[in-house]
Write a protein that holds these residues in place. Sequence first.
Motif, mmCIF file in Angstrom:
data_model
loop_
_atom_site.group_PDB
_atom_site.id
_atom_site.type_symbol
_atom_site.label_atom_id
_atom_site.label_comp_id
_atom_site.label_asym_id
_atom_site.label_seq_id
_atom_site.Cartn_x
_atom_site.Cartn_y
_atom_site.Cartn_z
ATOM 1 N N LYS A 196 28.978 98.738 27.938
ATOM 2 C CA LYS A 196 28.180 97.527 28.117
ATOM 3 C C LYS A 196 28.661 96.410 27.196
ATOM 4 O O LYS A 196 28.772 95.243 27.600
ATOM 5 C CB LYS A 196 26.708 97.855 27.843
ATOM 6 N N LYS A 197 28.970 96.747 25.959
ATOM 7 C CA LYS A 197 29.451 95.747 25.003
ATOM 8 C C LYS A 197 30.838 95.241 25.398
ATOM 9 O O LYS A 197 31.143 94.043 25.234
ATOM 10 C CB LYS A 197 29.487 96.349 23.600
ATOM 11 N N ILE A 198 31.671 96.122 25.919
ATOM 12 C CA ILE A 198 33.008 95.716 26.355
ATOM 13 C C ILE A 198 32.906 94.716 27.506
ATOM 14 O O ILE A 198 33.625 93.704 27.548
ATOM 15 C CB ILE A 198 33.843 96.944 26.753
ATOM 16 N N ARG A 199 32.012 94.965 28.460
ATOM 17 C CA ARG A 199 31.823 94.021 29.565
ATOM 18 C C ARG A 199 31.338 92.666 29.056
ATOM 19 O O ARG A 199 31.768 91.612 29.535
ATOM 20 C CB ARG A 199 30.826 94.600 30.576
ATOM 21 N N TRP A 200 30.446 92.704 28.076
ATOM 22 C CA TRP A 200 29.911 91.463 27.515
ATOM 23 C C TRP A 200 31.014 90.672 26.814
ATOM 24 O O TRP A 200 31.090 89.443 26.934
ATOM 25 C CB TRP A 200 28.787 91.812 26.528
ATOM 26 N N ILE A 201 31.888 91.368 26.083
ATOM 27 C CA ILE A 201 33.009 90.710 25.399
ATOM 28 C C ILE A 201 33.921 90.029 26.413
ATOM 29 O O ILE A 201 34.300 88.853 26.252
ATOM 30 C CB ILE A 201 33.800 91.743 24.560
ATOM 31 N N CYS A 202 34.295 90.741 27.455
ATOM 32 C CA CYS A 202 35.221 90.189 28.440
ATOM 33 C C CYS A 202 34.633 88.979 29.156
ATOM 34 O O CYS A 202 35.338 87.984 29.405
ATOM 35 C CB CYS A 202 35.603 91.269 29.451
ATOM 36 N N ARG A 203 33.380 89.053 29.510
ATOM 37 C CA ARG A 203 32.752 87.927 30.208
ATOM 38 C C ARG A 203 32.731 86.673 29.339
ATOM 39 O O ARG A 203 33.076 85.580 29.802
ATOM 40 C CB ARG A 203 31.322 88.303 30.608
ATOM 41 N N HIS A 204 32.297 86.826 28.078
ATOM 42 C CA HIS A 204 32.096 85.652 27.236
ATOM 43 C C HIS A 204 33.398 85.106 26.658
ATOM 44 O O HIS A 204 33.452 83.921 26.305
ATOM 45 C CB HIS A 204 31.117 85.990 26.109
ATOM 46 N N VAL A 205 34.428 85.920 26.560
ATOM 47 C CA VAL A 205 35.720 85.420 26.062
ATOM 48 C C VAL A 205 36.557 84.848 27.208
ATOM 49 O O VAL A 205 37.159 83.775 27.080
ATOM 50 C CB VAL A 205 36.495 86.530 25.333
ATOM 51 N N VAL A 206 36.566 85.539 28.364
ATOM 52 C CA VAL A 206 37.446 85.145 29.479
ATOM 53 C C VAL A 206 36.721 84.268 30.486
ATOM 54 O O VAL A 206 37.159 83.146 30.784
ATOM 55 C CB VAL A 206 38.029 86.389 30.166
ATOM 56 N N ASP A 207 35.596 84.746 31.031
ATOM 57 C CA ASP A 207 34.942 84.038 32.134
ATOM 58 C C ASP A 207 34.160 82.813 31.651
ATOM 59 O O ASP A 207 34.304 81.723 32.192
ATOM 60 C CB ASP A 207 33.998 84.997 32.880
#
Length: 302
Positions: free
Chosen positions: A7-18
């Motif tokens: 869950k934290k990994i998904r949150w990192i990717c969304r907020h850094v990339v998307d």
Amino acid sequence: MTKLSDKKIRWICRHVVDIGDWDKSQMASHYGVSVRRVEQLVKSYRDTGQFPELKKNRRPKAPPLTREEKEVIDEVWEEKRFGARLLYKELKLRGFKIPLHKIHRYMVQTGKTVPNPNKQKKRKRCRYERKHSFSLVHGDWHRTTEDHPHAIIWLDDASRFILSGSEFEHATAANSIETFKDAISCASEYNGQIRDVNTDRGAQFFNNKGGKSQFQTFLECEGIHFIPSSRNNPQTNGKLERLWLEYDRHRWRFDAMDEFIQWYNHRMHGSLWMDIGECPAEAVVRKSQPGSLLGLFWRLHQ
């Protein structure tokens, strides 16, 4: 311990990339991981378009404690009566490499320790302690239950060394003075001199009606400075209050008070030099004034 979850990994990717409202260094600081780890996750997401996932079998489970390891833990615990943290240090000093979390889990399972939520919180107070032995001594009266005798202990602040202690039918000023004389004699054996004394405002030590108590007069004659604790503030004498917990737990396994004091003074203490498993009897020498150490050296070699 794994710091990141799926869950934290998904949150990192969304907020850094998307979304782009967090940069990599901020995200690394927020989750307590390296910037390089965040870069790896972001690169994998950009290359594949899928969120990275943790491998379920990435780390094999460690084997359980062996029968020999359990016997060693039981034997050392029976001798020292430590919690998991100090027991881990004691076992390490004896050459046994047993992980701390395994020791803790085994001690909880066998009822040797009980988790204390209050100790898992951040302390509101900062611990103070004197630099040298005998610069400050704490004194206090205590009673385990109404069926037990009144006990008094004189504890050195810097080294946690018990200078003297005894048990009486009544807690009186006369008994306080007699046991403190023993503490003075004990300090002189280490070529030291007690400078300050801290106690509560009990009638055995302090005159709450004005004037000087019998104990205060004695200290004045000895040239020792008296520091009474503030009202309703037992934390001032907190080191000795904590010692009373050990007293209630372990005193009645021994036939006499002197045996308990001997056991405590030669038992590793968690507030001293943990790397070498230092006990109060060793710390009282290490923390002595340089002049006291020099005099003690010449006394031992005469």
